[in-house]
Structure formats: structure tokens, C-alpha cells
Motif scaffolding. Sequence first.
Motif, mmCIF file in Angstrom:
data_model
loop_
_atom_site.group_PDB
_atom_site.id
_atom_site.type_symbol
_atom_site.label_atom_id
_atom_site.label_comp_id
_atom_site.label_asym_id
_atom_site.label_seq_id
_atom_site.Cartn_x
_atom_site.Cartn_y
_atom_site.Cartn_z
ATOM 1 N N THR A 106 0.816 -1.219 0.000
ATOM 2 C CA THR A 106 0.000 0.000 0.000
ATOM 3 C C THR A 106 0.848 1.266 0.000
ATOM 4 N N GLY A 107 2.139 1.128 0.308
ATOM 5 C CA GLY A 107 3.004 2.290 0.388
ATOM 6 C C GLY A 107 2.932 3.002 1.718
ATOM 7 N N HIS A 108 2.162 2.438 2.674
ATOM 8 C CA HIS A 108 1.989 3.073 3.975
ATOM 9 C C HIS A 108 1.998 2.014 5.071
ATOM 10 N N PRO A 109 2.396 2.409 6.287
ATOM 11 C CA PRO A 109 2.412 1.451 7.398
ATOM 12 C C PRO A 109 1.004 1.109 7.872
ATOM 13 N N LEU A 110 0.908 0.324 8.935
ATOM 14 C CA LEU A 110 -0.392 -0.128 9.430
ATOM 15 C C LEU A 110 -1.300 1.036 9.800
ATOM 16 N N TYR A 111 -0.726 2.086 10.379
ATOM 17 C CA TYR A 111 -1.516 3.279 10.706
ATOM 18 C C TYR A 111 -0.678 4.523 10.419
ATOM 19 N N TYR A 112 -1.348 5.568 9.939
ATOM 20 C CA TYR A 112 -0.667 6.775 9.500
ATOM 21 C C TYR A 112 -1.690 7.868 9.280
ATOM 22 N N SER A 113 -1.249 9.076 9.010
ATOM 23 C CA SER A 113 -2.156 10.174 8.709
ATOM 24 C C SER A 113 -1.536 11.071 7.647
ATOM 25 N N PHE A 114 -2.383 11.839 6.980
ATOM 26 C CA PHE A 114 -1.903 12.826 6.024
ATOM 27 C C PHE A 114 -2.905 13.986 5.989
ATOM 28 N N GLU A 115 -2.466 15.110 5.482
ATOM 29 C CA GLU A 115 -3.323 16.297 5.408
ATOM 30 C C GLU A 115 -3.621 16.640 3.960
ATOM 31 N N HIS A 116 -4.816 17.189 3.764
ATOM 32 C CA HIS A 116 -5.211 17.631 2.426
ATOM 33 C C HIS A 116 -6.259 18.721 2.586
ATOM 34 N N GLY A 117 -6.023 19.870 1.976
ATOM 35 C CA GLY A 117 -6.995 20.952 1.987
ATOM 36 C C GLY A 117 -7.401 21.416 3.372
ATOM 37 N N GLY A 118 -6.504 21.318 4.320
ATOM 38 C CA GLY A 118 -6.831 21.723 5.682
ATOM 39 C C GLY A 118 -7.473 20.630 6.510
ATOM 40 N N PHE A 121 -6.553 13.298 7.455
ATOM 41 C CA PHE A 121 -7.058 11.971 7.145
ATOM 42 C C PHE A 121 -6.256 10.961 7.959
ATOM 43 N N ILE A 122 -6.944 10.258 8.849
ATOM 44 C CA ILE A 122 -6.304 9.379 9.825
ATOM 45 C C ILE A 122 -6.657 7.946 9.478
ATOM 46 N N MET A 123 -5.654 7.174 9.111
ATOM 47 C CA MET A 123 -5.844 5.825 8.595
ATOM 48 C C MET A 123 -5.427 4.811 9.658
ATOM 49 N N VAL A 124 -6.392 4.020 10.139
ATOM 50 C CA VAL A 124 -6.171 3.137 11.279
ATOM 51 C C VAL A 124 -6.386 1.689 10.835
ATOM 52 N N GLY A 125 -5.310 0.943 10.648
ATOM 53 C CA GLY A 125 -5.405 -0.438 10.218
ATOM 54 C C GLY A 125 -5.621 -1.393 11.373
ATOM 55 N N VAL A 126 -6.067 -2.602 11.074
ATOM 56 C CA VAL A 126 -6.235 -3.629 12.105
ATOM 57 C C VAL A 126 -5.322 -4.803 11.792
ATOM 58 N N ILE A 127 -4.960 -5.540 12.836
ATOM 59 C CA ILE A 127 -3.999 -6.621 12.659
ATOM 60 C C ILE A 127 -4.664 -7.932 12.276
ATOM 61 N N GLY A 128 -5.973 -8.064 12.545
ATOM 62 C CA GLY A 128 -6.717 -9.233 12.071
ATOM 63 C C GLY A 128 -6.216 -10.532 12.653
ATOM 64 N N GLY A 129 -6.477 -11.626 11.946
ATOM 65 C CA GLY A 129 -6.005 -12.934 12.359
ATOM 66 C C GLY A 129 -6.627 -13.419 13.660
ATOM 67 N N ASP A 130 -5.887 -14.264 14.386
ATOM 68 C CA ASP A 130 -6.403 -14.855 15.612
ATOM 69 C C ASP A 130 -6.694 -13.817 16.685
ATOM 70 N N SER A 131 -5.980 -12.699 16.655
ATOM 71 C CA SER A 131 -6.169 -11.691 17.688
ATOM 72 C C SER A 131 -7.582 -11.123 17.667
ATOM 73 N N LEU A 143 -3.794 2.625 19.502
ATOM 74 C CA LEU A 143 -4.840 3.473 20.074
ATOM 75 C C LEU A 143 -4.247 4.723 20.728
ATOM 76 N N GLN A 144 -3.082 4.568 21.345
ATOM 77 C CA GLN A 144 -2.413 5.728 21.939
ATOM 78 C C GLN A 144 -2.041 6.728 20.856
ATOM 79 N N TRP A 145 -1.518 6.217 19.742
ATOM 80 C CA TRP A 145 -1.197 7.096 18.605
ATOM 81 C C TRP A 145 -2.448 7.793 18.083
ATOM 82 N N LEU A 146 -3.553 7.060 17.993
ATOM 83 C CA LEU A 146 -4.806 7.640 17.506
ATOM 84 C C LEU A 146 -5.253 8.775 18.419
ATOM 85 N N GLN A 147 -5.213 8.542 19.738
ATOM 86 C CA GLN A 147 -5.626 9.581 20.686
ATOM 87 C C GLN A 147 -4.739 10.817 20.553
#
Length: 220
Positions: A106-118, A121-131, A143-147
Motif C-alpha cells: 500500500t506504500g503506507h504502514p499499518l496506521y498513518y495520517s496525512f493532510e489535504h486541503g486543511g 485523514f487518519i488511517m487506522v489499520g487492524v492486525i486481524g487474524g487470531d487476535s 490506540l495511543q497514537w490515535l488519541q
Amino acid sequence: DGNRVGTVPLGPLAFPDVGEKLYSFGALSDVHISYDTATADFQRALAWLKNVDFICICGDLTGDGSDAQLAQYKAIADGASVPVYAVAGNHEGITAGIESRIENYTGHPLYYSFEHGGGVFIMVGVIGGDSVSDGVVFADGELQWLQETLEANRHKRCFVFQHIFAGVTYATDSGYVTEAVCGNAGGLYTNWCWHDTAECQTFEALMKQYPNVIWFHGHS
């Protein structure tokens, strides 16, 4: 039973007259590369959204998160006429190690953010699987990063893109019932493991705490 139940025609992309727009973006989810008509559907969606500034995808890019399926997703996304920002859904985590592999496709890590037009955009991925079966969908520290990201941008318009909708599951005489905060189209999910977990409650509280947040999700 595998039979097609209907179609949704896509007409010309149009915007209501609300004055001069700041920007426009497309929102997609649950691409599920390898399923049925997923490849053609994804290509058509990207082509239809050719006039937006960029596209955000709320996870489940593939059926099982294998390198082969992620490579197929990447080949299509790279052909889009506008940038594509995506996060991992629970299906990506079916194959182990999505945290370290997702950026390759995807060109981006599991979670990241970017700005556009003021806007932020906060992108929050999940790890899925057995967890996910254990009621945990976020990586350590996510979650700490998100907060911290929401707090740092509390005076800006924020869009959060994440995969699984929130809700509360409770027992009744006839079984388990899920009361979704949002999503759960048609009541399909009657006992989804993430609901009513401490992690889900923390995430939901963050969405409610910041009135400047607009939340997009998939999964349903």
C-alpha cells in the motif's frame, strides 16, 4: 447461495450545489481481491472515481492477506488515476505478519495520517487474524497514537478510516444480539467478537470525544 441478487448502477459522478468545494475524495471498503468479481468491481470503482482528489479504502483489500493477493491489489491500485490510501482489515491478518508486510503493497504502514486541503485523514489499520477472536484488532500503541493524533488536530476537520464497526453484544433468551453503534447492515453480524470489548469501548469513546471527527468504516 451464490446467486446474484441485484445490481447497483453507477451513473455520472455529481456533487450537490453547496458552494465552492474544498476537495473531494472517494471512500471504498471490502475490496476482497480473489472473491468472485472483486477484480473487475475494484477496477470499475477506481475508474468511476477518476475525478476525485484521492481515494481512501477502509480495509479488507484481499480475501486472505497473502502476498499474491496483496500484489494483485497493488497492481490495480497503482493503476488508478488518483492516489489511493488504504488500511488493513481483518482479512489481511489471516496471513501472519501484516504489520510488517502491509507497507510493501500500500506504500503506507499499518496506521498513518496525512493532510489535504486543511483536513486531516487518519488511517487506522487492524492486525486481524487470531487476535480478532480475542477481541483485539489494533497493534500495540496504535490506540495511543490515535488519541494523540486526534488531540493534536482537535481544531481541524478529521476523517478517520478504520475497518470494523463498533457495537455492543448482549445475551437474550433467543441468543446473542448485537446493537451496532453504526454499520451492521441488515443485522448480518449477530455476535461479532470485537463488540463490547475494552478496546472497542476505548475506540468508540475517542470517536465520541472529538466532535470534529467524521468516521468511515467497512466490514458490514
